[in-house]
Design an enzyme around this catalytic site. Sequence first.
Site, PDB file in Angstrom:
ATOM      1  N   CYS A  26       0.781  -1.279   0.043  1.00  0.00           N
ATOM      2  CA  CYS A  26      -0.063   0.189  -0.038  1.00  0.00           C
ATOM      3  C   CYS A  26       1.033   1.358  -0.064  1.00  0.00           C
ATOM      4  CB  CYS A  26      -1.162  -0.104   1.177  1.00  0.00           C
ATOM      5  SG  CYS A  26      -2.148  -1.136   1.002  1.00  0.00           S
TER       6      CYS A  26
ATOM      7  N   HIS B 130      -3.258   7.352   3.205  1.00  0.00           N
ATOM      8  CA  HIS B 130      -3.576   6.192   2.794  1.00  0.00           C
ATOM      9  C   HIS B 130      -5.034   5.733   3.304  1.00  0.00           C
ATOM     10  CE1 HIS B 130      -3.687   2.313   0.953  1.00  0.00           C
ATOM     11  NE2 HIS B 130      -3.538   1.837   2.090  1.00  0.00           N
TER      12      HIS B 130
ATOM     13  N   ASN C 156     -10.340   0.437   0.083  1.00  0.00           N
ATOM     14  CA  ASN C 156      -8.780   0.453   0.021  1.00  0.00           C
ATOM     15  C   ASN C 156      -8.465   0.104  -1.445  1.00  0.00           C
ATOM     16  OD1 ASN C 156      -6.098   0.380   0.222  1.00  0.00           O
ATOM     17  ND2 ASN C 156      -6.079  -1.097   2.148  1.00  0.00           N
TER      18      ASN C 156
END
Length: 328
Positions: free
Chosen positions: A115, A255, A285
């Site tokens: 990520c 994020h 996500n």
Amino acid sequence: MNKKAAITGVSAYRPEYILTNKEIEQTLDTTDEWIMSRCGVSERRILKDKNKGTAFMAAEAAKSLLDKKGLTPLDIELIIVATVTPEHPYPATANIVADMIGATNAWGFDIQAACSSFLSAVQTASKFIESGTHKKVLVIGSDKMSSIVDYTCRKTSILFGDAAGAVLLEPSIDETGILDAKLYADGSGKKYLYQPAGGSLIPASIESVTNKQHFVQMDGQAVFKVAVIKMADAAEEMMQRNNLLADDIAFLTPHQANKRIIEATANRMGISMDKVMLNIHKYGNTTSATIPLCLVEWEDQLKKGDNIILTTFGAGFTWGAMYVKWSY
Ligand code: UT7
């Protein structure tokens, strides 16, 4: 002195299909209420077309960015794609994207730091600009997470979505740009979040497919405990290194993995949620696309000179933060 790199444009691609919590409720033992309260996701986009992958989304984001900036594909010198779901193990998705958009003057490669791939790619790209060798670099975060998510697993399928976001980096012409970044990695976190098969250790086999080893495996609680500390640590460190107080910061761009992790980070920084770019409810996500997708959706509110802290946490573990003085 070498020029700083500046983000001079942003764009995104969001697949049309919307997978809602209500739809997930039909197939899994879960509820909208559970998903919203534990992670803050209401819906996510899914690229349904079986013939399209990560490169398609990346190319769409890149094309719309070139249009926006009035550039041709030939102006681009380097394309870096951040992704955990490359089009193929090789060649690099960046090369496929260059071919799709006609960027025949660009070389390119992919960056994978889970990520944290997008911030790692922007940091890498900024060095090519700072060194003076490149003047127009496209960084694209693109992930088709639906290709590695097990939709029979309620622990992971609720979290992820598909999307791409692109930024253009050019030499800064003033005091704005990417002013600082600090990225971290600790590979001992591997066991808590990874895709076991498909690499050299466990190549694809009938067994690996039967055992569902090509899907995301996550110990959510273990990841959460580290993420909530490290993302806040990184953001706070970025403020301290640059003598920034909460009032100096226009926006936090985190994020988007879990709303509670984002709230904890904002809290540690002492900034209110109205300064936090938060769109996890709409997209979940999207791994490498979360941060550029936020920049696109807040672009109208950003002003030249605004101080922005970008921050990330992901598998590895990988984490870090970046300080950007917005350039337009
Ligand atoms: O971007 C990469 C980094 N990733 C992350 O940062 C993710 C970090 N982790 C998280 O965001 C959270 O851990 C999750 C949202 C994934 C899960 O939330 P949690 O509060 O940590 O839940 P949990 O895993 O501890 O599960 C609590 C309970 C369990 O039941 P028991 O064992 O207590 O009876 C789970 O089986 O909730 C159950 N559960 C669910 N229940 C309803 C797990 N998933 C679901 C679900 N619906 N979808």
